[in-house]
Every structure is written in C-alpha cells, then in structure tokens.
Design an enzyme around this catalytic site. Structure first.
Site, PDB file in Angstrom:
ATOM      1  N   SER A   1       0.701  -1.360  -0.108  1.00 36.78           N
ATOM      2  CA  SER A   1      -0.074  -0.116   0.025  1.00 36.78           C
ATOM      3  C   SER A   1       0.873   1.331  -0.084  1.00 36.78           C
ATOM      4  CB  SER A   1      -0.987  -0.086   1.162  1.00 36.78           C
ATOM      5  OG  SER A   1      -1.846   0.840   1.169  1.00 36.78           O
ATOM      6  N   ASN A   2       0.342   2.234   0.352  1.00 37.94           N
ATOM      7  CA  ASN A   2       1.143   3.694   0.251  1.00 37.94           C
ATOM      8  C   ASN A   2       0.617   4.591   1.408  1.00 37.94           C
ATOM      9  OD1 ASN A   2      -1.026   5.370  -0.786  1.00 37.94           O
ATOM     10  ND2 ASN A   2      -0.986   3.969  -2.480  1.00 37.94           N
ATOM     11  N   HIS A   3       1.163   5.663   1.535  1.00 42.28           N
ATOM     12  CA  HIS A   3       0.939   6.548   2.879  1.00 42.28           C
ATOM     13  C   HIS A   3      -0.198   7.537   2.506  1.00 42.28           C
ATOM     14  CE1 HIS A   3       4.163   5.360   5.298  1.00 42.28           C
ATOM     15  NE2 HIS A   3       4.919   5.524   4.424  1.00 42.28           N
TER      16      HIS A   3
END
Ligand code: CTP
Ligand code: CA
Length: 225
Positions: free
Chosen positions: A33-35
């Site tokens: 995933s990512n932030h």
C-alpha cells in the site's frame, strides 16, 4: 455554506470521486500500500456536496468518517476501485475526480497461506494494475474527468504528460517532495493544468484547496455547457 441538495451551483449534478490508497494482498496477513490519507478526496467530496451535487466517494481504506450526505463505497484493491468506480459512473456522472493513490502493481498471486521465511532473499512478482482514471476518461461521452499527479520532480512536465496521455479535462499537480504538504498531511499546494491554462492554489488547508478546485471545475463545466 452548506447547501441542501436541490440548491447550489452543482444541484442536479452527479460527482464521483476516488480517494485514499489501495491495498494489494500478498498473503492473508500482508499487503502492498502507500501513505495516502484520503483527506484531499474526502475534502473534495464535502466541497461537491456543499455545492449541491449528489456525491459518490469510492474510498480505499482510510481513517476518516464519511461526510454527511455523501455516499461512500469502500474498496480494497485497484481492481475493486475500477469495478466500483465504473458502476458508479454507469449510474450517471457529470464529474469524475480521481484523487486516489492507486497501487500501480499488485502481487501476481495472493498466497493462500501466510508466507513463511525460508531463504535469505525473496522476490515477489508484480503485475500492472488497471488505471481507473484512464479507463473512465477513454469512455464514449466521458464525464468531465479530473486527475491528480503527485510528483517529486519535474512536476509540470509529468502533469502535462498525464493530462494529454489520459485525455483529461484537468490535472491537479502537487509536489510531494515539499515537507508538510500533500501526501498524508493536513495542507496542500497545487497547480491545476488544463489544455488552455493553469492556476495555482495554496499552501492552504485541504478543505480550502478543495473549495477552490470545485469552484474551478464548476466554472469549466458551465463553460462547456
Ligand atoms: N490512477 C488511477 N488508477 C491507477 C493509477 C492512477 O485511477 N491504477 C489515477 C490517480 O488517481 C491520479 C492519476 O491517475 O488521478 C495519476 O496517478 P499517478 O500515480 O500520478 O500516475 P500514473 O499514471 O500511475 O503514473 P506514475 O505513477 O508512473 O507517475
Ligand atoms: Ca502511479
């Protein structure tokens, strides 16, 4: 100023917005995933609602409460995001805004059982995900389609390239290399590009930026008839 649904400059308009990250499963307990916090997309959904639009928010996993009066449809993966966004657009859509930070790649397979550590090194084969924004923009009779471009270098060059390549009406570019702005933060500063012009907003709160963006989109929509 909050509008009551059948009044306001976007009354009777349907707006679909993607927001947040996607999660691409590796095994039953892990994902890529990512932030992305989803804050920009949720702020846009509120601004569209306040302008009187009917709003569908296609949201990846975030820690935000659904804005009152906005229909939230939750998704996990990039493939979910394409499927759920496409059906929301099928139901009628005047404006499509893609603010989600979609994972560009997913693991080729999701292991059925938790992967055990066996060797010192391991490689994970990844495959390309579908592009929701480009797919919606490539339809016959597409909605007024707006993309985002989060870049760390050559912001204008990459944003203009995405505007043309994905056949968008507008692209909202932000430089995510600036500390405290954009990705996973409260504030943002953006430059919006369209084929004949550009306008910059911020640094300001994401709520303020969202208000400016919706006003700009509304003006272009009215000009287009
Ligand atoms: N986007 C999307 N689906 C994807 C990838 C991106 O809908 N699978 C949308 C994003 O929501 C954003 C725009 O496309 O509105 C640009 O995303 P970005 O990651 O900046 O561009 P990419 O085309 O993925 O190119 P790259 O990551 O290589 O810069
Ligand atoms: Ca990308």
């Amino acid at each position: 100023i909050e509008q009551s649904g059948d009044t306001g400059p976007l009354a009777g308009r349907r707006v679909v917005i993607t927001a947040g990250p996607t999660r691409e499963p590796i095994d039953p307990v892990r994902y890529i995933s990512n932030h992305s916090s989803g804050k920009m997309g949720y702020a846009l959904a509120e601004a569209a609602r306040d302008a009187g639009a009917d709003v569908v928010l296609v949201s990846g996993p975030v820690n935000l409460t659904a804005p009152a009066g906005v229909e939230v449809r939750t998704v996990e993966t990039a493939e979910d995001m394409l499927r759920v966004s496409s059906s929301a657009v099928d139901e009628g859509c005047d404006v499509f805004i893609a603010s989600a930070a979609v994972a560009d790649y997913r693991p080729e397979t999701c292991a059925g059982d938790k992967i055990k550590k066996t060797s010192q090194e391991m490689a994970l084969p990844l495959v390309r995900n579908p592009d929701t924004l480009a797919t919606i923009a490539a339809r016959d009779n597409p909605p007024f389609t707006v993309g985002f471009a989060a870049e760390t270098a050559d912001v204008e060059k990459y944003a203009l390239d995405k505007l043309q390549r994905k056949k968008l009406r507008m692209i909202v570019a932000n430089d995510v290399s600036v500390p405290g702005l954009g990705f996973n933060s409260e504030n943002n500063a953006v430059t919006v590009f369209w084929p004949e012009g550009r306008e910059s907003f911020g640094p300001d709160s994401k709520r303020q930026i969202a208000g400016h963006l919706m006003a700009l989109i509304r003006n272009h929509l009215e000009a287009a008839g």
